[in-house]
Write a protein that holds these residues in place. Structure first.
Motif, PDB file in Angstrom:
ATOM      1  N   SER A  75       5.847 -20.045  -5.441  1.00  0.00           N
ATOM      2  CA  SER A  75       5.258 -19.009  -4.591  1.00  0.00           C
ATOM      3  C   SER A  75       5.796 -17.661  -5.053  1.00  0.00           C
ATOM      4  O   SER A  75       6.951 -17.541  -5.469  1.00  0.00           O
ATOM      5  CB  SER A  75       5.627 -19.247  -3.129  1.00  0.00           C
ATOM      6  OG  SER A  75       5.165 -18.189  -2.316  1.00  0.00           O
ATOM      7  N   ILE A  76       4.952 -16.655  -5.011  1.00  0.00           N
ATOM      8  CA  ILE A  76       5.336 -15.309  -5.451  1.00  0.00           C
ATOM      9  C   ILE A  76       5.135 -14.334  -4.292  1.00  0.00           C
ATOM     10  O   ILE A  76       4.060 -14.310  -3.668  1.00  0.00           O
ATOM     11  CB  ILE A  76       4.468 -14.829  -6.622  1.00  0.00           C
ATOM     12  CG1 ILE A  76       4.464 -15.832  -7.765  1.00  0.00           C
ATOM     13  CG2 ILE A  76       4.908 -13.441  -7.079  1.00  0.00           C
ATOM     14  CD1 ILE A  76       5.694 -15.852  -8.608  1.00  0.00           C
ATOM     15  N   LEU A  77       6.155 -13.527  -4.034  1.00  0.00           N
ATOM     16  CA  LEU A  77       6.022 -12.383  -3.125  1.00  0.00           C
ATOM     17  C   LEU A  77       6.048 -11.144  -4.012  1.00  0.00           C
ATOM     18  O   LEU A  77       6.990 -10.927  -4.770  1.00  0.00           O
ATOM     19  CB  LEU A  77       7.164 -12.340  -2.119  1.00  0.00           C
ATOM     20  CG  LEU A  77       7.134 -11.161  -1.128  1.00  0.00           C
ATOM     21  CD1 LEU A  77       5.949 -11.279  -0.178  1.00  0.00           C
ATOM     22  CD2 LEU A  77       8.435 -11.088  -0.329  1.00  0.00           C
ATOM     23  N   ARG A  78       4.999 -10.352  -3.922  1.00  0.00           N
ATOM     24  CA  ARG A  78       4.843  -9.203  -4.794  1.00  0.00           C
ATOM     25  C   ARG A  78       4.871  -7.927  -3.971  1.00  0.00           C
ATOM     26  O   ARG A  78       4.163  -7.823  -2.958  1.00  0.00           O
ATOM     27  CB  ARG A  78       3.512  -9.332  -5.535  1.00  0.00           C
ATOM     28  CG  ARG A  78       3.212  -8.243  -6.537  1.00  0.00           C
ATOM     29  CD  ARG A  78       1.853  -8.521  -7.151  1.00  0.00           C
ATOM     30  NE  ARG A  78       1.445  -7.490  -8.076  1.00  0.00           N
ATOM     31  CZ  ARG A  78       0.181  -7.166  -8.330  1.00  0.00           C
ATOM     32  NH1 ARG A  78      -0.796  -7.823  -7.721  1.00  0.00           N
ATOM     33  NH2 ARG A  78      -0.109  -6.225  -9.190  1.00  0.00           N
ATOM     34  N   ILE A  79       5.688  -6.987  -4.413  1.00  0.00           N
ATOM     35  CA  ILE A  79       5.758  -5.695  -3.736  1.00  0.00           C
ATOM     36  C   ILE A  79       5.418  -4.623  -4.768  1.00  0.00           C
ATOM     37  O   ILE A  79       6.133  -4.455  -5.765  1.00  0.00           O
ATOM     38  CB  ILE A  79       7.167  -5.417  -3.157  1.00  0.00           C
ATOM     39  CG1 ILE A  79       7.681  -6.619  -2.348  1.00  0.00           C
ATOM     40  CG2 ILE A  79       7.128  -4.165  -2.269  1.00  0.00           C
ATOM     41  CD1 ILE A  79       9.134  -6.504  -1.921  1.00  0.00           C
ATOM     42  N   GLN A  80       4.337  -3.929  -4.536  1.00  0.00           N
ATOM     43  CA  GLN A  80       3.928  -2.885  -5.469  1.00  0.00           C
ATOM     44  C   GLN A  80       4.500  -1.537  -5.043  1.00  0.00           C
ATOM     45  O   GLN A  80       4.714  -1.292  -3.840  1.00  0.00           O
ATOM     46  CB  GLN A  80       2.396  -2.794  -5.496  1.00  0.00           C
ATOM     47  CG  GLN A  80       1.731  -4.045  -6.045  1.00  0.00           C
ATOM     48  CD  GLN A  80       0.214  -3.940  -6.023  1.00  0.00           C
ATOM     49  OE1 GLN A  80      -0.402  -4.007  -4.977  1.00  0.00           O
ATOM     50  NE2 GLN A  80      -0.383  -3.771  -7.191  1.00  0.00           N
ATOM     51  N   GLN A  81       4.751  -0.695  -6.015  1.00  0.00           N
ATOM     52  CA  GLN A  81       5.205   0.690  -5.765  1.00  0.00           C
ATOM     53  C   GLN A  81       6.339   0.722  -4.743  1.00  0.00           C
ATOM     54  O   GLN A  81       6.221   1.339  -3.683  1.00  0.00           O
ATOM     55  CB  GLN A  81       4.016   1.547  -5.299  1.00  0.00           C
ATOM     56  CG  GLN A  81       2.923   1.623  -6.333  1.00  0.00           C
ATOM     57  CD  GLN A  81       1.701   2.372  -5.825  1.00  0.00           C
ATOM     58  OE1 GLN A  81       1.391   2.343  -4.641  1.00  0.00           O
ATOM     59  NE2 GLN A  81       1.036   3.071  -6.722  1.00  0.00           N
ATOM     60  N   VAL A  82       7.423   0.041  -5.073  1.00  0.00           N
ATOM     61  CA  VAL A  82       8.524  -0.112  -4.122  1.00  0.00           C
ATOM     62  C   VAL A  82       9.081   1.242  -3.693  1.00  0.00           C
ATOM     63  O   VAL A  82       9.081   2.216  -4.450  1.00  0.00           O
ATOM     64  CB  VAL A  82       9.652  -0.993  -4.695  1.00  0.00           C
ATOM     65  CG1 VAL A  82       9.175  -2.420  -4.920  1.00  0.00           C
ATOM     66  CG2 VAL A  82      10.255  -0.397  -5.960  1.00  0.00           C
ATOM     67  N   VAL A  83       9.558   1.258  -2.433  1.00  0.00           N
ATOM     68  CA  VAL A  83      10.231   2.430  -1.869  1.00  0.00           C
ATOM     69  C   VAL A  83      11.613   1.999  -1.409  1.00  0.00           C
ATOM     70  O   VAL A  83      11.896   0.794  -1.295  1.00  0.00           O
ATOM     71  CB  VAL A  83       9.422   3.036  -0.695  1.00  0.00           C
ATOM     72  CG1 VAL A  83       8.030   3.453  -1.161  1.00  0.00           C
ATOM     73  CG2 VAL A  83       9.311   2.053   0.463  1.00  0.00           C
ATOM     74  N   ARG A  84      12.484   2.977  -1.113  1.00  0.00           N
ATOM     75  CA  ARG A  84      13.869   2.657  -0.746  1.00  0.00           C
ATOM     76  C   ARG A  84      13.919   1.732   0.476  1.00  0.00           C
ATOM     77  O   ARG A  84      14.770   0.862   0.583  1.00  0.00           O
ATOM     78  CB  ARG A  84      14.651   3.933  -0.470  1.00  0.00           C
ATOM     79  CG  ARG A  84      14.971   4.718  -1.722  1.00  0.00           C
ATOM     80  CD  ARG A  84      16.445   5.113  -1.780  1.00  0.00           C
ATOM     81  NE  ARG A  84      16.745   5.688  -3.092  1.00  0.00           N
ATOM     82  CZ  ARG A  84      16.787   6.984  -3.347  1.00  0.00           C
ATOM     83  NH1 ARG A  84      16.532   7.854  -2.375  1.00  0.00           N
ATOM     84  NH2 ARG A  84      17.079   7.419  -4.547  1.00  0.00           N
ATOM     85  N   GLY A  85      12.985   1.924   1.383  1.00  0.00           N
ATOM     86  CA  GLY A  85      12.953   1.111   2.598  1.00  0.00           C
ATOM     87  C   GLY A  85      12.652  -0.362   2.363  1.00  0.00           C
ATOM     88  O   GLY A  85      12.788  -1.172   3.283  1.00  0.00           O
ATOM     89  N   ASP A  86      12.229  -0.707   1.128  1.00  0.00           N
ATOM     90  CA  ASP A  86      11.987  -2.117   0.806  1.00  0.00           C
ATOM     91  C   ASP A  86      13.282  -2.844   0.442  1.00  0.00           C
ATOM     92  O   ASP A  86      13.284  -4.077   0.301  1.00  0.00           O
ATOM     93  CB  ASP A  86      11.014  -2.239  -0.378  1.00  0.00           C
ATOM     94  CG  ASP A  86       9.639  -1.665  -0.059  1.00  0.00           C
ATOM     95  OD1 ASP A  86       8.946  -1.207  -1.008  1.00  0.00           O
ATOM     96  OD2 ASP A  86       9.246  -1.665   1.128  1.00  0.00           O
TER      97      ASP A  86
END
Lengths: 114, 114
Positions: A75-86
């Motif tokens: 399974s993949i969790l993908r976060i695009q254009q990460v920000v500090r709050g991630d």
């Protein structure tokens, strides 16, 4: 029987980059769950998947986040254009088809966004 | 909306003491309640799972009780040891919905002094 595997264990990304977090469930488990633990916060449910299906994504942020659990592979969790709050610890859990109410957790991926 | 609260947030005891950790939840329509242990930088280890029809579960020096009507659970640790130092998390699974969503408290950080 190996437990739930997550990789990488630690991930550093600069703002604007993409983060990909992987989760291999326990053998025989067909249900996967993703949770996020922000600093000083409890774990929050994000998404529940079965093979090739999203069952419940009520905890996923509306933008930049996506998850999949393909027929083959992790399974993949993908976060695009990460920000500090991630920046957080992301935990994956899995359960077998016969016992969906008991979840087994992986060691987590600690994402740091600089 | 289900909310899970754990009191106290932190607890320090000398080795050998018996202690009780508390968990409360606002919606009694739960499927089960689970206690986890989380060590710093590590994943979650399931300690005890209590089905909604049960009153308590025991494992070694641990005993967890559940009172659904009052929305409370306690985790009793007998003869505490320094190795018990960790954060203890309580989580409930609600009836209805996808039943894949564990709702966590923020945890009690336990320190057992030698």
């Amino acid at each position: 029987n190996a437990g739930v595997m997550q990789n990488p264990r630690h991930l550093v990304r600069r703002r604007g980059q993409e983060a990909r977090l992987r989760c291999s469930p326990m053998k025989g488990h067909s249900h996967v769950y993703w949770y996020r633990q922000l600093p000083e916060e409890g774990l929050k449910f994000m998404v529940y998947l079965q093979k090739e299906n999203i069952i419940d994504e009520s905890g996923m942020p509306k933008e930049r986040f996506s998850a999949e659990f393909p027929k083959e592979g992790p399974s993949i969790l993908r976060i695009q254009q990460v920000v500090r709050g991630d920046s957080a610890a992301y935990f994956c859990a899995s359960s077998p088809p016969s016992q969906i109410h008991e979840q087994y957790f992986g060691p987590g991926t600690r994402l740091t966004v600089t | 909306k289900q909310e899970v609260t754990q009191i106290p947030a932190a607890l320090s005891v000398p080795e050998g003491e018996n202690l009780v950790l508390n968990c409360s939840f606002t919606d009694s329509a739960i499927y089960n309640l689970q206690w986890f242990r989380q060590d710093p930088g590590k994943g979650l280890t399931s300690l005890l799972l209590i089905q909604s029809s049960q009153r308590e579960q025991t494992s070694g020096r641990l005993n967890a009780s559940l009172d659904k009507s009052s929305g409370r659970s306690t985790l009793y640790i007998a003869a505490s040891q320094p190795g018990d130092s960790a954060t203890y998390l309580c989580a409930v699974m609600n009836y209805g919905g996808s039943q894949g969503n564990l709702i966590f408290g923020k945890g009690t950080k336990l320190s057992v002094k030698p």
